[in-house]
Design a protein around this motif. Structure first.
Motif, PDB file in Angstrom:
ATOM      1  N   HIS A  40       0.868  -1.174   0.000  1.00 19.71           N
ATOM      2  CA  HIS A  40       0.000   0.000   0.000  1.00 19.71           C
ATOM      3  C   HIS A  40       0.908   1.228   0.000  1.00 19.71           C
ATOM      4  N   ARG A  41       0.334   2.389  -0.078  1.00 18.58           N
ATOM      5  CA  ARG A  41       1.132   3.613  -0.125  1.00 18.58           C
ATOM      6  C   ARG A  41       2.034   3.764   1.096  1.00 18.58           C
ATOM      7  N   ASN A  42       1.503   3.510   2.279  1.00 19.41           N
ATOM      8  CA  ASN A  42       2.274   3.750   3.498  1.00 19.41           C
ATOM      9  C   ASN A  42       2.416   2.518   4.398  1.00 19.41           C
ATOM     10  N   ARG A  43       2.159   1.342   3.850  1.00 25.31           N
ATOM     11  CA  ARG A  43       2.311   0.119   4.644  1.00 25.31           C
ATOM     12  C   ARG A  43       2.380  -1.100   3.730  1.00 25.31           C
ATOM     13  N   ILE A  44       2.777  -2.196   4.337  1.00 30.19           N
ATOM     14  CA  ILE A  44       2.776  -3.493   3.665  1.00 30.19           C
ATOM     15  C   ILE A  44       1.896  -4.404   4.505  1.00 30.19           C
ATOM     16  N   SER A  45       1.044  -5.182   3.864  1.00 29.26           N
ATOM     17  CA  SER A  45       0.199  -6.147   4.560  1.00 29.26           C
ATOM     18  C   SER A  45       0.633  -7.551   4.153  1.00 29.26           C
ATOM     19  N   PHE A  46       0.824  -8.375   5.164  1.00 28.46           N
ATOM     20  CA  PHE A  46       1.168  -9.777   4.940  1.00 28.46           C
ATOM     21  C   PHE A  46       0.072 -10.666   5.501  1.00 28.46           C
ATOM     22  N   ARG A  47      -0.099 -11.783   4.873  1.00 30.97           N
ATOM     23  CA  ARG A  47      -0.901 -12.880   5.424  1.00 30.97           C
ATOM     24  C   ARG A  47      -0.042 -14.122   5.288  1.00 30.97           C
ATOM     25  N   GLU A  59      -7.978 -17.992  17.001  1.00 33.73           N
ATOM     26  CA  GLU A  59      -8.579 -17.311  15.852  1.00 33.73           C
ATOM     27  C   GLU A  59      -7.759 -16.100  15.416  1.00 33.73           C
ATOM     28  N   LEU A  60      -7.284 -15.330  16.385  1.00 35.69           N
ATOM     29  CA  LEU A  60      -6.522 -14.128  16.072  1.00 35.69           C
ATOM     30  C   LEU A  60      -5.200 -14.468  15.380  1.00 35.69           C
ATOM     31  N   SER A  61      -4.464 -15.438  15.899  1.00 36.92           N
ATOM     32  CA  SER A  61      -3.162 -15.764  15.305  1.00 36.92           C
ATOM     33  C   SER A  61      -3.290 -16.460  13.961  1.00 36.92           C
ATOM     34  N   LEU A  62      -4.420 -17.085  13.699  1.00 38.70           N
ATOM     35  CA  LEU A  62      -4.615 -17.753  12.418  1.00 38.70           C
ATOM     36  C   LEU A  62      -5.012 -16.785  11.306  1.00 38.70           C
ATOM     37  N   ASN A  63      -5.752 -15.751  11.638  1.00 37.39           N
ATOM     38  CA  ASN A  63      -6.318 -14.876  10.606  1.00 37.39           C
ATOM     39  C   ASN A  63      -5.832 -13.429  10.644  1.00 37.39           C
ATOM     40  N   GLN A  64      -4.944 -13.118  11.564  1.00 39.09           N
ATOM     41  CA  GLN A  64      -4.512 -11.736  11.706  1.00 39.09           C
ATOM     42  C   GLN A  64      -3.524 -11.342  10.611  1.00 39.09           C
ATOM     43  N   ALA A  65      -3.776 -10.211   9.983  1.00 40.77           N
ATOM     44  CA  ALA A  65      -2.839  -9.669   8.994  1.00 40.77           C
ATOM     45  C   ALA A  65      -1.665  -9.047   9.735  1.00 40.77           C
ATOM     46  N   ILE A  66      -0.514  -9.088   9.116  1.00 42.01           N
ATOM     47  CA  ILE A  66       0.683  -8.438   9.646  1.00 42.01           C
ATOM     48  C   ILE A  66       0.854  -7.159   8.835  1.00 42.01           C
ATOM     49  N   ASN A  67       0.729  -6.026   9.498  1.00 44.83           N
ATOM     50  CA  ASN A  67       0.838  -4.731   8.822  1.00 44.83           C
ATOM     51  C   ASN A  67       2.091  -4.010   9.285  1.00 44.83           C
ATOM     52  N   LEU A  68       2.922  -3.642   8.330  1.00 44.45           N
ATOM     53  CA  LEU A  68       4.137  -2.897   8.623  1.00 44.45           C
ATOM     54  C   LEU A  68       3.979  -1.494   8.046  1.00 44.45           C
ATOM     55  N   THR A  69       4.003  -0.496   8.912  1.00 46.01           N
ATOM     56  CA  THR A  69       3.844   0.877   8.441  1.00 46.01           C
ATOM     57  C   THR A  69       5.189   1.454   8.033  1.00 46.01           C
ATOM     58  N   THR A  70       5.130   2.467   7.202  1.00 43.79           N
ATOM     59  CA  THR A  70       6.324   3.098   6.666  1.00 43.79           C
ATOM     60  C   THR A  70       6.412   4.529   7.142  1.00 43.79           C
ATOM     61  N   PRO A  71       7.530   4.899   7.763  1.00 39.76           N
ATOM     62  CA  PRO A  71       7.686   6.307   8.157  1.00 39.76           C
ATOM     63  C   PRO A  71       8.051   7.157   6.947  1.00 39.76           C
ATOM     64  N   LYS A  78      16.526  13.698   8.933  1.00 35.32           N
ATOM     65  CA  LYS A  78      15.885  12.409   9.189  1.00 35.32           C
ATOM     66  C   LYS A  78      15.784  11.540   7.934  1.00 35.32           C
ATOM     67  N   ARG A  79      16.192  12.057   6.795  1.00 37.40           N
ATOM     68  CA  ARG A  79      16.092  11.295   5.544  1.00 37.40           C
ATOM     69  C   ARG A  79      16.972  10.051   5.550  1.00 37.40           C
ATOM     70  N   ILE A  80      17.962  10.008   6.396  1.00 39.52           N
ATOM     71  CA  ILE A  80      18.812   8.823   6.519  1.00 39.52           C
ATOM     72  C   ILE A  80      17.973   7.615   6.943  1.00 39.52           C
ATOM     73  N   LEU A  81      16.826   7.887   7.565  1.00 41.43           N
ATOM     74  CA  LEU A  81      15.942   6.801   7.987  1.00 41.43           C
ATOM     75  C   LEU A  81      15.376   6.025   6.811  1.00 41.43           C
ATOM     76  N   HIS A  82      15.428   6.600   5.607  1.00 40.80           N
ATOM     77  CA  HIS A  82      14.951   5.873   4.423  1.00 40.80           C
ATOM     78  C   HIS A  82      15.758   4.599   4.204  1.00 40.80           C
ATOM     79  N   THR A  83      16.983   4.557   4.704  1.00 38.63           N
ATOM     80  CA  THR A  83      17.790   3.332   4.565  1.00 38.63           C
ATOM     81  C   THR A  83      17.234   2.213   5.445  1.00 38.63           C
ATOM     82  N   LEU A  84      16.373   2.574   6.389  1.00 42.78           N
ATOM     83  CA  LEU A  84      15.747   1.591   7.273  1.00 42.78           C
ATOM     84  C   LEU A  84      14.264   1.412   6.970  1.00 42.78           C
ATOM     85  N   ASP A  85      13.831   1.871   5.834  1.00 43.06           N
ATOM     86  CA  ASP A  85      12.430   1.791   5.424  1.00 43.06           C
ATOM     87  C   ASP A  85      12.119   0.381   4.927  1.00 43.06           C
ATOM     88  N   VAL A  86      11.324  -0.360   5.682  1.00 42.77           N
ATOM     89  CA  VAL A  86      11.019  -1.750   5.333  1.00 42.77           C
ATOM     90  C   VAL A  86      10.238  -1.834   4.018  1.00 42.77           C
TER      91      VAL A  86
END
Length: 146
Positions: A40-47, A59-71, A78-86
């Motif tokens: 997505h624009r500002n995050r990644i969703s995993f299943r 139920e939660l651990s079986l169906n929960q999406a893993i969402n990683l947000t992006t700063p 602070k632009r050096i943080l882009h090197t740590l942007d997942v």
């Protein structure tokens, strides 16, 4: 290419592990393709793989999406943080490994004999440990010091 792919893989695995705070078995169960990995624009969703059985089964651990947000750091200092942007790192990793993938797993081997093959939990765990050791060594710090 193997060395740069190795470091790219190590960095990607470490960033996903840190930002998701998930067990290695869950990282191994991630798939590279949609609908299991969605940018997505500002995050990644995993299943995880639907056949994956987590250590704690509910139920939660079986169906929960893993969402990683992006700063999005705005200031130049602070632009050096882009090197740590997942988000950025995972996109780069997938573009480099897509032609090599012999599996639908997110993380694949960079070793020439097993290039593109899925990896075991032990490999992912080893990559995380090696990345931490490498970072300490590169910064001239002793891993064992407080």
């Amino acid at each position: 290419m193997s060395s740069s792919l190795q470091h790219c893989t190590w960095k990607t695995v470490l960033l996903v592990a840190i930002t998701s705070a998930r067990r290695v078995c869950e990282l191994q169960a991630l798939k590279a393709s949609s609908p299991f990995t969605v940018f997505h624009r500002n995050r990644i969703s995993f299943r995880t793989n639907p056949s994956f059985m987590p250590k704690v089964v509910n139920e939660l651990s079986l169906n929960q999406a893993i969402n990683l947000t992006t700063p999005f750091p705005q200031s130049p200092s602070k632009r050096i943080l882009h090197t740590l942007d997942v988000h950025r790192q995972l996109g780069w990793y997938l573009s480099k490994t897509k032609p090599l993938h012999k599996s639908d797993k997110l993380f694949v081997s960079y070793h020439p004999r097993a290039l593109g093959q899925p990896v075991f939990k032990q490999a992912i765990s080893s990559w995380i440990s090696r990345t931490i050791s490498f970072c300490y060594s590169a910064s001239g710090k002793d891993l064992s010091s407080p």
